[in-house]
Design an enzyme around this catalytic site. Structure first.
Site, PDB file in Angstrom:
ATOM      1  CE  LYS A  77     -18.245  48.514   5.033  1.00 42.60           C
ATOM      2  NZ  LYS A  77     -17.468  47.417   5.641  1.00 42.60           N
TER       3      LYS A  77
ATOM      4  CB  SER B 298     -25.503  50.660   7.406  1.00 41.04           C
ATOM      5  OG  SER B 298     -26.136  49.803   6.469  1.00 41.04           O
TER       6      SER B 298
END
Length: 507
Positions: free
Chosen positions: A51, A305
């Site tokens: 992110k 992720s």
């Protein structure tokens, strides 16, 4: 749209704050799946998630006036940390609105990075709505977690690295999907540089917003979203990511909670790193895809992720892993209530290891046991066990896919209560915050009595609760209206076989 994303990706300055993460070979998975398996280690970023890339790329485009005013974001974790670190790097004030249910580890991480945390609401949607009000009141700039061209371009740098790190393009790339920013960025780049590479999106089966949108040909809003993989628990895919997915995504896979837990273990065994549930979603999808389509001899990559895992969740993940690997089967078996029956049952199942055995006396003639058995990793042995037990005249229920049994029943086998009438059984998700239970009780009619209650903390934003309530038949409609007014997700478990066999009162 993909062309515009690629153009922006080529000028992204993410390495001011982010790192180029390795694309690591996973030898154990490669051997087991009979493919070359690669893991893109975005869990190794400074904030333990990809992110950071998108957040910084969006914020570097701010005008001087916007920088002076400050930025705001709504997030329960990874995006919040990306915005906070980017803001600290740029000398910009960042306000992060987080749900009150956000675990302290994530709140504290944002504070350590210099972000100003505002806790509001029980869900991401409530926090996001409040953040947008603050935008209007204070003149702040909202940094969207996924539905923004610059955010998507920042995430697209993951694909540039992967293309650079391999001598030849991957055959298939598996990408976790929440709001869609990551898959939109990666797919936009890969499909223009290596169009033969297949792009497969992976979602939890209880948060499949892109899967359903692609089926419908338009964005849809899921009525309810599962929260186990909270990093991808989104009710509606972003508008820009959806348009890109329609052009660039080849296939979608949905995975269960148990399959995600098994993938967390797989990543650990190959890397000794612990991925958060959302971080293991792509690998869970890879395993399911290779089995379903008999894929072998190909080069496959999964995006790991994130790794923002609450330590308390490991207990729950460990418990669910063996079922996710299909190495444990769970049954409710009825045997004779006589001395030696347990020994006879063990002789019947032979050399298979018993992983769990729960029993409480409740009847003089028959005993119902909750039993877990080690299996070889396939569904065929589970079916074989069922057949063997039935052939011996033992009534058996397969509980391996029964959510109530796995979340609650295995911890509370205690025999049937007597003298309880008109009991209704419901499974809830309560927000993990003070007052959640009180809210449940405050407006409940005094004519309704709680007769069963089981809760176990799993280290998540929402707790799983099983509740039995005595409600007169003529008031069932009023009780249902009351449940809907609470706003807590719930499932009626009245017809669950586990309730019938282990918990239902004998009136």
């Amino acid at each position: 749209m993909p062309e515009e994303i690629l153009r922006r990706v080529l000028t992204v300055p993410v390495y001011d704050v982010a790192q180029e993460t390795p694309l690591e070979k996973a030898p154990l998975l490669s051997k087991r799946l009979n493919n070359q398996v690669w893991l893109k280690r975005e869990d190794l970023q400074p904030v333990f998630s990809f992110k950071l890339r998108g957040a910084y790329n969006r914020m570097i485009r701010l005008s001087e006036e916007q920088k002076r005013a400050g930025v705001i974001a709504s997030s329960a974790g990874n995006h919040a940390q990306g915005v906070a670190l980017s803001a600290a790097k740029m000398g910009v004030e960042a306000t992060i609105v987080m749900p009150t249910t956000t675990p302290p580890i994530k709140v504290n991480a944002v504070k350590r990075l210099g972000g100003k945390v505002v806790l509001y609401g029980d869900s991401y949607d409530e926090a996001s709505g409040y953040a947008k009000k603050l935008v209007e009141q204070r003149g702040l700039t909202f940094i969207h977690p996924y539905d923004d061209l610059d955010v998507i371009a920042g995430q697209g740098t993951v694909a540039l690295e992967m293309l650079r790190q391999q001598s030849r393009p991957m055959d298939v790339v598996f990408i976790p999907v929440g709001g869609g920013g990551l898959i939109a960025g990666i797919a936009s780049v890969i499909k223009q540089v290596s169009p033969q590479t297949r792009i497969v999106g992976v979602e939890p089966d209880d948060a499949a917003c892109l899967t359903e949108a692609l089926k419908a040909g338009e964005r849809v809003v899921l009525p309810q979203v599962g929260l186990f993989a909270d990093g991808v628990a989104v009710a509606q895919v972003g508008e820009i990511p959806f348009r890109i997915a329609q052009q660039c995504v080849d296939h979608m896979v949905t995975v269960s909670t148990d399959e995600i837990c098994a993938a967390v273990k797989d990543i650990f065994e190959d890397t000794r790193a612990i991925a958060e549930p959302a971080g293991a979603v792509a690998l869970a999808g890879m395993k399911k895809y290779t089995e379903e389509f008999a894929v072998s001899g190909q080069s496959l990559a999964a995006i790991v992720s994130g790794a923002n895992m609450n330590f308390d969740r490991l207990r729950h993940i460990s418990e669910r892993t063996e079922i996710g690997e299909k190495r444990e089967a769970v049954f409710a078996v009825t045997i004779d209530e006589v001395p030696g029956s347990f020994k006879a049952f063990c002789e019947l199942i032979g050399t298979r290891a018993i992983t769990e055995f729960n029993y409480r006396y409740s009847d003089a003639s028959k005993a119902v046991v909750f039993v877990g058995l080690r299996t070889d990793g396939g569904t065929s042995e589970r079916q074989q066990i069922l057949c063997e037990l039935n052939e011996q005249g033992l009534p058996v229920e397969d509980m391996s896919d029964n959510e109530m049994a796995k979340l609650h029943l295995r911890y509370m086998v205690g025999g049937h209560a007597s003298g309880i009438c008109n009991e209704l059984l419901y499974r809830f998700e309560f927000p993990e915050r003070p007052g959640a239970l009180l809210k449940f009780l405050t407006h409940m009619s005094e004519e309704w009595n709680i007769s069963l209650f089981h809760y176990r903390n799993h280290g998540a934003a929402f707790g799983r609760v099983l509740v039995g309530v005595q409600v007169p038949p003529e008031q069932h409609g009023d009780f249902e209206t009351y449940l809907q007014s609470l706003g807590y997700p719930y499932v009626n478990e009245q017809d669950n076989p586990g309730y019938r066999l282990f918990l239902r009162p004998t009136e």
